[in-house]
Design a protein around this motif. Structure first.
Motif, mmCIF file in Angstrom:
data_model
loop_
_atom_site.group_PDB
_atom_site.id
_atom_site.type_symbol
_atom_site.label_atom_id
_atom_site.label_comp_id
_atom_site.label_asym_id
_atom_site.label_seq_id
_atom_site.Cartn_x
_atom_site.Cartn_y
_atom_site.Cartn_z
ATOM 1 N N MET A 16 0.835 -1.210 0.000
ATOM 2 C CA MET A 16 0.000 0.000 0.000
ATOM 3 C C MET A 16 0.865 1.254 0.000
ATOM 4 O O MET A 16 2.054 1.193 0.247
ATOM 5 C CB MET A 16 -0.889 0.004 1.245
ATOM 6 C CG MET A 16 -2.234 -0.626 1.012
ATOM 7 S SD MET A 16 -3.193 -0.699 2.529
ATOM 8 C CE MET A 16 -3.636 1.021 2.766
ATOM 9 N N ALA A 52 1.492 5.204 1.472
ATOM 10 C CA ALA A 52 1.198 6.032 2.641
ATOM 11 C C ALA A 52 0.150 7.088 2.311
ATOM 12 O O ALA A 52 0.051 7.542 1.164
ATOM 13 C CB ALA A 52 2.483 6.701 3.116
ATOM 14 N N ALA A 53 -0.634 7.459 3.314
ATOM 15 C CA ALA A 53 -1.531 8.611 3.167
ATOM 16 C C ALA A 53 -0.679 9.878 3.080
ATOM 17 O O ALA A 53 0.492 9.869 3.470
ATOM 18 C CB ALA A 53 -2.484 8.684 4.358
ATOM 19 N N PHE A 113 1.176 13.299 3.706
ATOM 20 C CA PHE A 113 1.684 14.029 4.871
ATOM 21 C C PHE A 113 2.620 15.120 4.384
ATOM 22 O O PHE A 113 3.121 15.068 3.260
ATOM 23 C CB PHE A 113 2.394 13.080 5.856
ATOM 24 C CG PHE A 113 3.454 12.199 5.244
ATOM 25 C CD1 PHE A 113 4.712 12.692 4.934
ATOM 26 C CD2 PHE A 113 3.183 10.857 4.966
ATOM 27 C CE1 PHE A 113 5.699 11.881 4.382
ATOM 28 C CE2 PHE A 113 4.161 10.034 4.404
ATOM 29 C CZ PHE A 113 5.417 10.546 4.110
ATOM 30 N N ASN A 155 3.132 3.052 5.261
ATOM 31 C CA ASN A 155 2.663 2.384 4.049
ATOM 32 C C ASN A 155 1.404 1.562 4.297
ATOM 33 O O ASN A 155 0.547 1.441 3.426
ATOM 34 C CB ASN A 155 3.762 1.482 3.482
ATOM 35 C CG ASN A 155 4.860 2.281 2.796
ATOM 36 O OD1 ASN A 155 4.860 3.510 2.837
ATOM 37 N ND2 ASN A 155 5.798 1.600 2.178
ATOM 38 N N ARG A 208 4.856 11.676 0.479
ATOM 39 C CA ARG A 208 4.467 10.281 0.695
ATOM 40 C C ARG A 208 4.995 9.333 -0.381
ATOM 41 O O ARG A 208 4.876 8.116 -0.254
ATOM 42 C CB ARG A 208 2.944 10.158 0.770
ATOM 43 C CG ARG A 208 2.255 10.306 -0.580
ATOM 44 C CD ARG A 208 0.751 10.370 -0.411
ATOM 45 N NE ARG A 208 0.063 10.197 -1.693
ATOM 46 C CZ ARG A 208 -0.700 9.141 -1.984
ATOM 47 N NH1 ARG A 208 -0.861 8.169 -1.108
ATOM 48 N NH2 ARG A 208 -1.298 9.051 -3.147
ATOM 49 N N HIS A 256 7.304 6.978 -2.122
ATOM 50 C CA HIS A 256 8.523 6.274 -1.700
ATOM 51 C C HIS A 256 9.524 6.189 -2.846
ATOM 52 O O HIS A 256 9.192 6.375 -4.018
ATOM 53 C CB HIS A 256 8.228 4.947 -1.001
ATOM 54 C CG HIS A 256 7.565 3.885 -1.821
ATOM 55 N ND1 HIS A 256 8.122 3.361 -2.967
ATOM 56 C CD2 HIS A 256 6.399 3.227 -1.617
ATOM 57 C CE1 HIS A 256 7.322 2.410 -3.432
ATOM 58 N NE2 HIS A 256 6.269 2.326 -2.647
ATOM 59 N N ASP A 299 8.910 3.887 -5.968
ATOM 60 C CA ASP A 299 7.938 4.435 -6.920
ATOM 61 C C ASP A 299 8.536 5.616 -7.686
ATOM 62 O O ASP A 299 8.302 5.771 -8.886
ATOM 63 C CB ASP A 299 6.663 4.890 -6.193
ATOM 64 C CG ASP A 299 5.672 3.736 -6.012
ATOM 65 O OD1 ASP A 299 5.853 2.694 -6.665
ATOM 66 O OD2 ASP A 299 4.733 3.885 -5.194
ATOM 67 N N ILE A 310 9.226 -4.026 -6.636
ATOM 68 C CA ILE A 310 8.463 -3.800 -5.411
ATOM 69 C C ILE A 310 7.715 -5.080 -5.070
ATOM 70 O O ILE A 310 6.937 -5.583 -5.884
ATOM 71 C CB ILE A 310 7.478 -2.630 -5.588
ATOM 72 C CG1 ILE A 310 8.246 -1.333 -5.884
ATOM 73 C CG2 ILE A 310 6.627 -2.467 -4.323
ATOM 74 C CD1 ILE A 310 7.358 -0.168 -6.254
ATOM 75 N N GLU A 348 6.253 -4.063 -0.086
ATOM 76 C CA GLU A 348 6.042 -2.641 0.167
ATOM 77 C C GLU A 348 5.915 -2.302 1.650
ATOM 78 O O GLU A 348 5.345 -1.293 2.021
ATOM 79 C CB GLU A 348 4.812 -2.118 -0.600
ATOM 80 C CG GLU A 348 5.093 -0.774 -1.241
ATOM 81 C CD GLU A 348 4.038 -0.344 -2.246
ATOM 82 O OE1 GLU A 348 2.992 -0.997 -2.353
ATOM 83 O OE2 GLU A 348 4.277 0.662 -2.924
ATOM 84 N N CYS A 394 11.401 0.859 -0.608
ATOM 85 C CA CYS A 394 9.943 0.972 -0.440
ATOM 86 C C CYS A 394 9.567 1.663 0.865
ATOM 87 O O CYS A 394 8.453 2.162 0.999
ATOM 88 C CB CYS A 394 9.266 -0.392 -0.534
ATOM 89 S SG CYS A 394 9.477 -1.416 0.935
ATOM 90 N N TYR A 408 11.417 7.338 1.830
ATOM 91 C CA TYR A 408 10.649 8.281 1.028
ATOM 92 C C TYR A 408 11.590 9.141 0.189
ATOM 93 O O TYR A 408 12.670 9.532 0.659
ATOM 94 C CB TYR A 408 9.724 9.113 1.934
ATOM 95 C CG TYR A 408 8.745 8.192 2.596
ATOM 96 C CD1 TYR A 408 7.632 7.713 1.899
ATOM 97 C CD2 TYR A 408 8.985 7.680 3.869
ATOM 98 C CE1 TYR A 408 6.789 6.777 2.459
ATOM 99 C CE2 TYR A 408 8.147 6.744 4.442
ATOM 100 C CZ TYR A 408 7.047 6.296 3.730
ATOM 101 O OH TYR A 408 6.218 5.343 4.270
#
Lengths: 273, 162
Positions: A1, A3-4, A6, A42, B22, B24, B27, B40, B43, B62, B65
């Motif tokens: 997933m 992360a939301a 921030f 995540n 957000r 990472h 990505d 990936i 994650e 992953c 950031y």
């Protein structure tokens, strides 16, 4: 997933970091290596509005020593400790523990202070620093305060840190040359969090004889006078320590923690595992 | 939420980009730099597939950031074509059947290279311990361990001969 969302800030000193945390009104989170917080972000277990990256704060990456103690900045990585880059104030205990934390890719980024502030009961530093009776140095808007690590951790993932307070460093009293230690952990897979930890330390010159029943369901269980376990391993006394650690009734759990203590004692006395 | 502008080295080239905090690193590299060699898997930092080099040391991309990599130097698997250790590892991975589907391989190679350079005396037990942060669901690890042992042995022989 993923992360939301921030916001992200990287302050240059402790005062600026504290100010950012104060301004976030409880929705800020400190990030150092991010090896525990990253997965939580995540998986959206953590959804802070602001991340305050403290790796750029020189004081928090510093290591200082006096004849009595070693002060380790919260942002010092496990790998730096593993590789013996710090003065050896603990007769090899810190490097030995560091070398068995997770995996090298994690140790390269994960930090001593991050691990302590995260307060996972099964984490190595939480238990090792309790064994060493280390002191946590905190800074908030009102200034600095110091707490024993055993008072710093309140429970699983819970600490004495206020929302606008930062763990700046950890101070460890220097062990004497006569000091010996033993550390043993059970992990289901190499590098995973421990199922049980047993640790002990005997330092006659400093009149220290401590043991830790670690990887409990909450804070490490410290036996402050562990002569009956550490100087000579007395099974009944070890069982009492395990019982006092609040592990619940599962005989398997109890046996594993008992065995971890026994093996830590054997290692300390120079025996095998 | 605001974006951050970062400048970092990616495979020796200076890259400046605006990123959401957000986002990472894996990505960022795959979607923004089109460097899809970084894979990936889980994650959340468990499987090791996304392992690459940040400032000379292996790290999980992953759970790192991109915003935290301002000023850093990142090397992905694409940058190791001319690397002598990686060339030896590639040949050994082929010879020892150290991959099948290849999904874990970029991360395995990043970790393997770190083992070869950091622990030249590693025995099989140590290699297995060091590899424990990289999961492979095809090979059962035997071929991967053999490949690393082969490279370590060859390099030892070369040192003796020299």
């Amino acid at each position: 997933m993923k992360a939301a969302a921030f916001d992200y800030e990287k302050p240059a000193d402790v005062a600026a970091a504290v100010k950012l945390l104060s301004g976030a009104q409880g929705m800020g989170k400190v990030i150092a290596g991010g090896q525990s917080l990253g997965p939580m972000l995540n998986l959206r277990l953590a959804q802070p509005q602001l991340l305050v990256d403290v790796r750029g704060i020189a004081e928090m990456c510093a290591v200082t020593e006096t004849p009595e103690a070693l002060t380790i900045g919260a942002c010092v990585t496990h790998a730096r400790i593993e590789d013996g880059k710090l003065p050896d104030a603990t007769r090899g205990l810190l490097p030995a523990v560091a070398a068995d934390i997770a995996y090298r890719a994690v140790r390269n980024r994960g930090t001593l202070g991050g691990s302590l502030a995260h307060a996972d009961p099964a984490a190595d530093w939480v238990n090792t620093l309790a064994l060493l009776d280390a002191v946590a140095i905190l800074q908030g808007p009102a200034g600095r305060r110091e707490l024993k690590v055993t008072e710093f951790m309140h429970g699983p993932f819970a600490t004495a840190l206020a929302e606008d307070e930062l763990l700046v460093a950890v101070r460890i009293a220097r062990l004497s040359k006569a000091a010996r230690w033993g550390y043993y952990k059970f992990c289901r897979k190499t590098g995973e969090f421990a199922e049980a930890i047993g640790a002990m330390l005997v330092d006659p010159e400093r009149k220290v004889c401590r043991a830790v029943v670690g990887a409990t369901t909450s804070v490490p269980h410290v036996v402050a006078d562990a002569r009956a376990i550490a100087e000579r391993f007395m099974p009944d006394e070890a069982l009492k320590a395990v019982e006092a650690a609040g592990l619940g009734d599962d005989p398997y759990e109890r046996q594993m923690h008992f065995a971890a203590l026994k093996r830590a004692a054997a290692r300390m006395h120079g025996g095998g595992s | 939420m605001s974006t951050r502008t970062i400048t970092l080295q990616v495979n020796g080239k200076t890259v400046t980009a605006a990123v959401e905090p957000r986002l990472h690193l894996a990505d960022f590299l795959r979607d923004r730099q089109l460097l899809t060699g970084t894979h990936i898997g889980c994650e959340h930092g468990v499987c090791g597939a996304c392992t690459l080099e940040i400032d000379g040391a292996p790290a999980r991309s992953c759970i790192t950031y991109a915003a935290t990599c301002d000023g850093a130097s990142v090397r992905t698997i694409e940058d190791f074509d001319a690397d002598p250790v990686m060339a030896e590892l590639r040949a050994a991975f082929s010879a020892e059947h150290a991959l099948q589907c290849g999904y874990c391989t970029p991360g395995m190679l990043a970790t393997a290279r770190d083992i070869v350079l950091r622990l030249p005396q590693a025995d099989e037990a140590r290699i297995r311990k060091e590899l424990s942060g990289n999961l492979c669901r095809c090979t059962g690890y035997v071929g991967i361990v053999r490949a690393i042992k082969r490279v370590l042995a060859a390099r030892k022989e070369k040192t003796h001969a020299a």
